[in-house]
Design a protein around this motif. Sequence first.
Motif, PDB file in Angstrom:
ATOM      1  N   ALA A   1       0.831  -1.207   0.000  1.00  0.00           N
ATOM      2  CA  ALA A   1       0.000   0.000   0.000  1.00  0.00           C
ATOM      3  C   ALA A   1       0.865   1.257   0.000  1.00  0.00           C
ATOM      4  O   ALA A   1       0.579   2.222  -0.723  1.00  0.00           O
ATOM      5  CB  ALA A   1      -0.940  -0.007   1.201  1.00  0.00           C
ATOM      6  N   ARG A   2       1.938   1.246   0.780  1.00  0.00           N
ATOM      7  CA  ARG A   2       2.861   2.390   0.810  1.00  0.00           C
ATOM      8  C   ARG A   2       3.532   2.569  -0.552  1.00  0.00           C
ATOM      9  O   ARG A   2       3.666   3.687  -1.050  1.00  0.00           O
ATOM     10  CB  ARG A   2       3.922   2.211   1.890  1.00  0.00           C
ATOM     11  CG  ARG A   2       3.578   2.846   3.208  1.00  0.00           C
ATOM     12  CD  ARG A   2       4.753   2.894   4.167  1.00  0.00           C
ATOM     13  NE  ARG A   2       5.331   1.598   4.463  1.00  0.00           N
ATOM     14  CZ  ARG A   2       4.824   0.716   5.328  1.00  0.00           C
ATOM     15  NH1 ARG A   2       3.704   0.991   5.963  1.00  0.00           N
ATOM     16  NH2 ARG A   2       5.414  -0.432   5.544  1.00  0.00           N
TER      17      ARG A   2
ATOM     18  N   GLY B   1       0.775   3.738  -3.117  1.00  0.00           N
ATOM     19  CA  GLY B   1       0.229   5.052  -2.773  1.00  0.00           C
ATOM     20  C   GLY B   1      -1.125   5.330  -3.402  1.00  0.00           C
ATOM     21  O   GLY B   1      -2.019   4.485  -3.410  1.00  0.00           O
ATOM     22  N   SER B   2      -1.246   6.516  -3.993  1.00  0.00           N
ATOM     23  CA  SER B   2      -2.531   6.939  -4.547  1.00  0.00           C
ATOM     24  C   SER B   2      -2.836   6.316  -5.907  1.00  0.00           C
ATOM     25  O   SER B   2      -3.890   6.590  -6.478  1.00  0.00           O
ATOM     26  CB  SER B   2      -2.566   8.467  -4.655  1.00  0.00           C
ATOM     27  OG  SER B   2      -1.555   8.903  -5.561  1.00  0.00           O
ATOM     28  N   ALA B   3      -1.961   5.462  -6.407  1.00  0.00           N
ATOM     29  CA  ALA B   3      -2.212   4.796  -7.690  1.00  0.00           C
ATOM     30  C   ALA B   3      -3.329   3.757  -7.580  1.00  0.00           C
ATOM     31  O   ALA B   3      -3.875   3.323  -8.591  1.00  0.00           O
ATOM     32  CB  ALA B   3      -0.931   4.131  -8.206  1.00  0.00           C
TER      33      ALA B   3
ATOM     34  N   VAL C   1      -6.912   2.354  -5.124  1.00  0.00           N
ATOM     35  CA  VAL C   1      -7.936   2.736  -4.149  1.00  0.00           C
ATOM     36  C   VAL C   1      -7.657   2.082  -2.804  1.00  0.00           C
ATOM     37  O   VAL C   1      -7.864   2.669  -1.755  1.00  0.00           O
ATOM     38  CB  VAL C   1      -9.343   2.350  -4.655  1.00  0.00           C
ATOM     39  CG1 VAL C   1     -10.398   2.575  -3.586  1.00  0.00           C
ATOM     40  CG2 VAL C   1      -9.663   3.122  -5.919  1.00  0.00           C
ATOM     41  N   GLY C   2      -7.163   0.841  -2.822  1.00  0.00           N
ATOM     42  CA  GLY C   2      -6.873   0.153  -1.570  1.00  0.00           C
ATOM     43  C   GLY C   2      -6.122  -1.132  -1.788  1.00  0.00           C
ATOM     44  O   GLY C   2      -6.083  -1.672  -2.889  1.00  0.00           O
TER      45      GLY C   2
END
Length: 123
Positions: free
Chosen positions: A16-17, A20-22, A24-25
């Motif tokens: 997730a880190r 990032g914002s690439a 949704v989850g």
Amino acid sequence: DAAVAAVRRTMVADVARLLGSAVVGVEPAPMERPSSLARGSEADDPLLEERLAGLCCADAAAVEVVVAMAFLSPGRHAGADGDVAEIVARATAGRADLRVHVSELLGDSRAVRRVLARAVGVA
């Protein structure tokens, strides 16, 4: 068990880190629940089948999911005839709103193979 769930959750947090914002989850989704793990316990993550079944699309766009295969080699879960392929086929049957992409196995990565080879003194 709880130790395996902790490792899985650490991997999820790291991915997730990195993404990032690439995305949704990033969510954990184990293949099976050990009988020693109590349902509803802190380490009880929803199974892959449960995660996929719970996805829905609120608008006309499809939900895109990537199943990251954290396996070193094909076997009961991974590979063309493994549990993951069967679960994905069931989850997407009749669901035009759900698109599931399955990654290659971790063991297919040269970087992972180099790390393993160094660990056993082959590289």
